[in-house]
Design a protein around this motif. Structure first.
Motif, PDB file in Angstrom:
ATOM      1  N   GLU A   1     -53.270  15.134  23.598  1.00 18.47           N
ATOM      2  CA  GLU A   1     -53.372  15.358  22.155  1.00 18.47           C
ATOM      3  C   GLU A   1     -54.821  15.242  21.685  1.00 18.47           C
ATOM      4  O   GLU A   1     -55.285  16.033  20.869  1.00 18.47           O
ATOM      5  CB  GLU A   1     -52.540  14.335  21.386  1.00 18.47           C
ATOM      6  CG  GLU A   1     -51.045  14.509  21.504  1.00 18.47           C
ATOM      7  CD  GLU A   1     -50.343  13.357  20.815  1.00 18.47           C
ATOM      8  OE1 GLU A   1     -49.703  13.624  19.772  1.00 18.47           O
ATOM      9  OE2 GLU A   1     -50.450  12.220  21.296  1.00 18.47           O
ATOM     10  N   PHE A   2     -55.523  14.233  22.194  1.00 20.32           N
ATOM     11  CA  PHE A   2     -56.911  14.037  21.803  1.00 20.32           C
ATOM     12  C   PHE A   2     -57.762  15.231  22.218  1.00 20.32           C
ATOM     13  O   PHE A   2     -58.537  15.760  21.418  1.00 20.32           O
ATOM     14  CB  PHE A   2     -57.483  12.748  22.402  1.00 20.32           C
ATOM     15  CG  PHE A   2     -58.935  12.561  22.087  1.00 20.32           C
ATOM     16  CD1 PHE A   2     -59.331  12.065  20.862  1.00 20.32           C
ATOM     17  CD2 PHE A   2     -59.918  12.909  23.005  1.00 20.32           C
ATOM     18  CE1 PHE A   2     -60.678  11.920  20.543  1.00 20.32           C
ATOM     19  CE2 PHE A   2     -61.264  12.761  22.709  1.00 20.32           C
ATOM     20  CZ  PHE A   2     -61.636  12.274  21.471  1.00 20.32           C
ATOM     21  N   LEU A   3     -57.635  15.662  23.472  1.00 23.55           N
ATOM     22  CA  LEU A   3     -58.429  16.797  23.961  1.00 23.55           C
ATOM     23  C   LEU A   3     -58.114  18.064  23.174  1.00 23.55           C
ATOM     24  O   LEU A   3     -59.021  18.832  22.838  1.00 23.55           O
ATOM     25  CB  LEU A   3     -58.190  17.013  25.450  1.00 23.55           C
ATOM     26  CG  LEU A   3     -58.685  15.896  26.374  1.00 23.55           C
ATOM     27  CD1 LEU A   3     -58.313  16.207  27.816  1.00 23.55           C
ATOM     28  CD2 LEU A   3     -60.183  15.673  26.230  1.00 23.55           C
ATOM     29  N   ASP A   4     -56.838  18.284  22.862  1.00 24.52           N
ATOM     30  CA  ASP A   4     -56.455  19.465  22.077  1.00 24.52           C
ATOM     31  C   ASP A   4     -57.046  19.415  20.675  1.00 24.52           C
ATOM     32  O   ASP A   4     -57.562  20.411  20.176  1.00 24.52           O
ATOM     33  CB  ASP A   4     -54.935  19.584  21.976  1.00 24.52           C
ATOM     34  CG  ASP A   4     -54.291  20.017  23.280  1.00 24.52           C
ATOM     35  OD1 ASP A   4     -55.015  20.500  24.174  1.00 24.52           O
ATOM     36  OD2 ASP A   4     -53.062  19.852  23.402  1.00 24.52           O
ATOM     37  N   ARG A   5     -56.985  18.263  20.034  1.00 27.63           N
ATOM     38  CA  ARG A   5     -57.464  18.141  18.658  1.00 27.63           C
ATOM     39  C   ARG A   5     -58.970  18.355  18.563  1.00 27.63           C
ATOM     40  O   ARG A   5     -59.462  19.009  17.658  1.00 27.63           O
ATOM     41  CB  ARG A   5     -57.109  16.788  18.078  1.00 27.63           C
ATOM     42  CG  ARG A   5     -57.678  16.623  16.654  1.00 27.63           C
ATOM     43  CD  ARG A   5     -57.137  15.458  15.924  1.00 27.63           C
ATOM     44  NE  ARG A   5     -55.721  15.672  15.635  1.00 27.63           N
ATOM     45  CZ  ARG A   5     -54.946  14.739  15.117  1.00 27.63           C
ATOM     46  NH1 ARG A   5     -55.427  13.563  14.834  1.00 27.63           N
ATOM     47  NH2 ARG A   5     -53.678  14.992  14.877  1.00 27.63           N
ATOM     48  N   TRP A   6     -59.720  17.796  19.504  1.00 27.75           N
ATOM     49  CA  TRP A   6     -61.181  17.821  19.415  1.00 27.75           C
ATOM     50  C   TRP A   6     -61.826  18.894  20.284  1.00 27.75           C
ATOM     51  O   TRP A   6     -63.036  19.080  20.240  1.00 27.75           O
ATOM     52  CB  TRP A   6     -61.754  16.450  19.762  1.00 27.75           C
ATOM     53  CG  TRP A   6     -61.489  15.466  18.683  1.00 27.75           C
ATOM     54  CD1 TRP A   6     -60.442  14.589  18.611  1.00 27.75           C
ATOM     55  CD2 TRP A   6     -62.240  15.279  17.499  1.00 27.75           C
ATOM     56  NE1 TRP A   6     -60.518  13.857  17.451  1.00 27.75           N
ATOM     57  CE2 TRP A   6     -61.617  14.258  16.745  1.00 27.75           C
ATOM     58  CE3 TRP A   6     -63.402  15.862  16.993  1.00 27.75           C
ATOM     59  CZ2 TRP A   6     -62.114  13.819  15.528  1.00 27.75           C
ATOM     60  CZ3 TRP A   6     -63.892  15.418  15.776  1.00 27.75           C
ATOM     61  CH2 TRP A   6     -63.251  14.420  15.063  1.00 27.75           C
ATOM     62  N   GLY A   7     -61.045  19.603  21.087  1.00 29.40           N
ATOM     63  CA  GLY A   7     -61.609  20.656  21.926  1.00 29.40           C
ATOM     64  C   GLY A   7     -62.401  20.119  23.105  1.00 29.40           C
ATOM     65  O   GLY A   7     -63.310  20.782  23.595  1.00 29.40           O
ATOM     66  N   GLY A   8     -62.060  18.925  23.544  1.00 33.66           N
ATOM     67  CA  GLY A   8     -62.752  18.337  24.685  1.00 33.66           C
ATOM     68  C   GLY A   8     -62.262  18.914  26.000  1.00 33.66           C
ATOM     69  O   GLY A   8     -61.176  19.488  26.078  1.00 33.66           O
ATOM     70  N   ARG A   9     -63.089  18.776  27.026  1.00 31.59           N
ATOM     71  CA  ARG A   9     -62.712  19.251  28.365  1.00 31.59           C
ATOM     72  C   ARG A   9     -62.928  18.132  29.364  1.00 31.59           C
ATOM     73  O   ARG A   9     -64.009  17.568  29.466  1.00 31.59           O
ATOM     74  CB  ARG A   9     -63.524  20.477  28.756  1.00 31.59           C
ATOM     75  CG  ARG A   9     -63.121  21.688  27.924  1.00 31.59           C
ATOM     76  CD  ARG A   9     -63.725  22.941  28.438  1.00 31.59           C
ATOM     77  NE  ARG A   9     -65.150  22.906  28.086  1.00 31.59           N
ATOM     78  CZ  ARG A   9     -66.063  23.630  28.678  1.00 31.59           C
ATOM     79  NH1 ARG A   9     -65.742  24.439  29.646  1.00 31.59           N
ATOM     80  NH2 ARG A   9     -67.325  23.555  28.319  1.00 31.59           N
ATOM     81  N   ASP A  10     -61.861  17.829  30.076  1.00 32.42           N
ATOM     82  CA  ASP A  10     -61.890  16.762  31.063  1.00 32.42           C
ATOM     83  C   ASP A  10     -61.370  17.327  32.374  1.00 32.42           C
ATOM     84  O   ASP A  10     -60.210  17.711  32.464  1.00 32.42           O
ATOM     85  CB  ASP A  10     -61.030  15.591  30.597  1.00 32.42           C
ATOM     86  CG  ASP A  10     -61.109  14.388  31.494  1.00 32.42           C
ATOM     87  OD1 ASP A  10     -61.799  14.466  32.542  1.00 32.42           O
ATOM     88  OD2 ASP A  10     -60.508  13.360  31.171  1.00 32.42           O
ATOM     89  N   GLY A  11     -62.225  17.372  33.372  1.00 28.01           N
ATOM     90  CA  GLY A  11     -61.824  17.932  34.654  1.00 28.01           C
ATOM     91  C   GLY A  11     -60.986  16.988  35.501  1.00 28.01           C
ATOM     92  O   GLY A  11     -60.391  17.386  36.477  1.00 28.01           O
ATOM     93  N   ALA A  12     -60.920  15.732  35.108  1.00 27.71           N
ATOM     94  CA  ALA A  12     -60.167  14.739  35.886  1.00 27.71           C
ATOM     95  C   ALA A  12     -58.730  14.661  35.390  1.00 27.71           C
ATOM     96  O   ALA A  12     -58.439  14.922  34.229  1.00 27.71           O
ATOM     97  CB  ALA A  12     -60.835  13.376  35.769  1.00 27.71           C
ATOM     98  N   GLU A  13     -57.862  14.289  36.268  1.00 25.18           N
ATOM     99  CA  GLU A  13     -56.452  14.074  35.897  1.00 25.18           C
ATOM    100  C   GLU A  13     -56.360  12.777  35.101  1.00 25.18           C
ATOM    101  O   GLU A  13     -57.063  11.817  35.399  1.00 25.18           O
ATOM    102  CB  GLU A  13     -55.594  13.947  37.168  1.00 25.18           C
ATOM    103  CG  GLU A  13     -55.412  15.261  37.898  1.00 25.18           C
ATOM    104  CD  GLU A  13     -54.628  16.277  37.072  1.00 25.18           C
ATOM    105  OE1 GLU A  13     -53.613  15.901  36.454  1.00 25.18           O
ATOM    106  OE2 GLU A  13     -55.056  17.438  37.043  1.00 25.18           O
ATOM    107  N   PRO A  14     -55.497  12.736  34.102  1.00 28.65           N
ATOM    108  CA  PRO A  14     -55.343  11.495  33.347  1.00 28.65           C
ATOM    109  C   PRO A  14     -54.814  10.379  34.232  1.00 28.65           C
ATOM    110  O   PRO A  14     -53.967  10.610  35.082  1.00 28.65           O
ATOM    111  CB  PRO A  14     -54.349  11.835  32.238  1.00 28.65           C
ATOM    112  CG  PRO A  14     -53.735  13.128  32.616  1.00 28.65           C
ATOM    113  CD  PRO A  14     -54.634  13.789  33.606  1.00 28.65           C
ATOM    114  N   ALA A  15     -55.322   9.187  34.036  1.00 25.00           N
ATOM    115  CA  ALA A  15     -54.859   8.026  34.790  1.00 25.00           C
ATOM    116  C   ALA A  15     -53.601   7.483  34.123  1.00 25.00           C
ATOM    117  O   ALA A  15     -53.603   7.201  32.935  1.00 25.00           O
ATOM    118  CB  ALA A  15     -55.942   6.949  34.829  1.00 25.00           C
ATOM    119  N   HIS A  16     -52.504   7.370  34.874  1.00 28.07           N
ATOM    120  CA  HIS A  16     -51.249   6.853  34.298  1.00 28.07           C
ATOM    121  C   HIS A  16     -50.859   5.576  34.961  1.00 28.07           C
ATOM    122  O   HIS A  16     -51.026   5.290  36.036  1.00 28.07           O
ATOM    123  CB  HIS A  16     -50.113   7.852  34.449  1.00 28.07           C
ATOM    124  CG  HIS A  16     -50.319   9.087  33.619  1.00 28.07           C
ATOM    125  ND1 HIS A  16     -50.162   9.087  32.259  1.00 28.07           N
ATOM    126  CD2 HIS A  16     -50.682  10.338  33.953  1.00 28.07           C
ATOM    127  CE1 HIS A  16     -50.391  10.309  31.795  1.00 28.07           C
ATOM    128  NE2 HIS A  16     -50.718  11.075  32.813  1.00 28.07           N
TER     129      HIS A  16
END
Length: 109
Positions: free
Chosen positions: A94-109
């Motif tokens: 949600e954060f990346l979608d809202r702000w247009g950020g790009r993260d090449g790493a998989e989210p840590a769960h």
């Protein structure tokens, strides 16, 4: 069987936001400097002369996920507050979608 939902991690668990010096090119930096001088001449604080950027980094490896160049320190501080609030309230995607950020790493769960 437990019917409770597992809480989703917040983006703040993975990211942090900082205020950094803007990395504008020489022409834009000169224009910003001139605007700051004009502002100071007319009684302002001249803070427009210093370019600021709001930068979101991954906590685990310091990789840059988002950079927003702001027009002034006040603008940048306001953006930092908004980004920080969204980091606390939103999940990773949600954060990346809202702000247009790009993260090449998989989210840590």
């Amino acid at each position: 069987m437990n019917s409770e939902e597992v809480p989703q991690p917040h983006a703040a668990d993975e990211y942090e936001v900082d205020l950094e010096k803007s990395n504008d090119g020489p022409v834009r930096a000169a224009a910003r400097w001139a605007a700051g001088l004009v502002d100071a001449f007319f009684g302002g604080d001249g803070s427009d002369a210093v370019g600021a950027a709001v930068v979101v980094h991954r906590i685990d490896n310091d990789a840059e996920v988002l950079r927003i160049n702001a027009g002034s320190i006040e603008e940048a501080e306001s953006l930092v507050a908004m980004v920080r609030s969204d980091l606390e309230d939103l999940g990773h995607d949600e954060f990346l979608d809202r702000w247009g950020g790009r993260d090449g790493a998989e989210p840590a769960h």
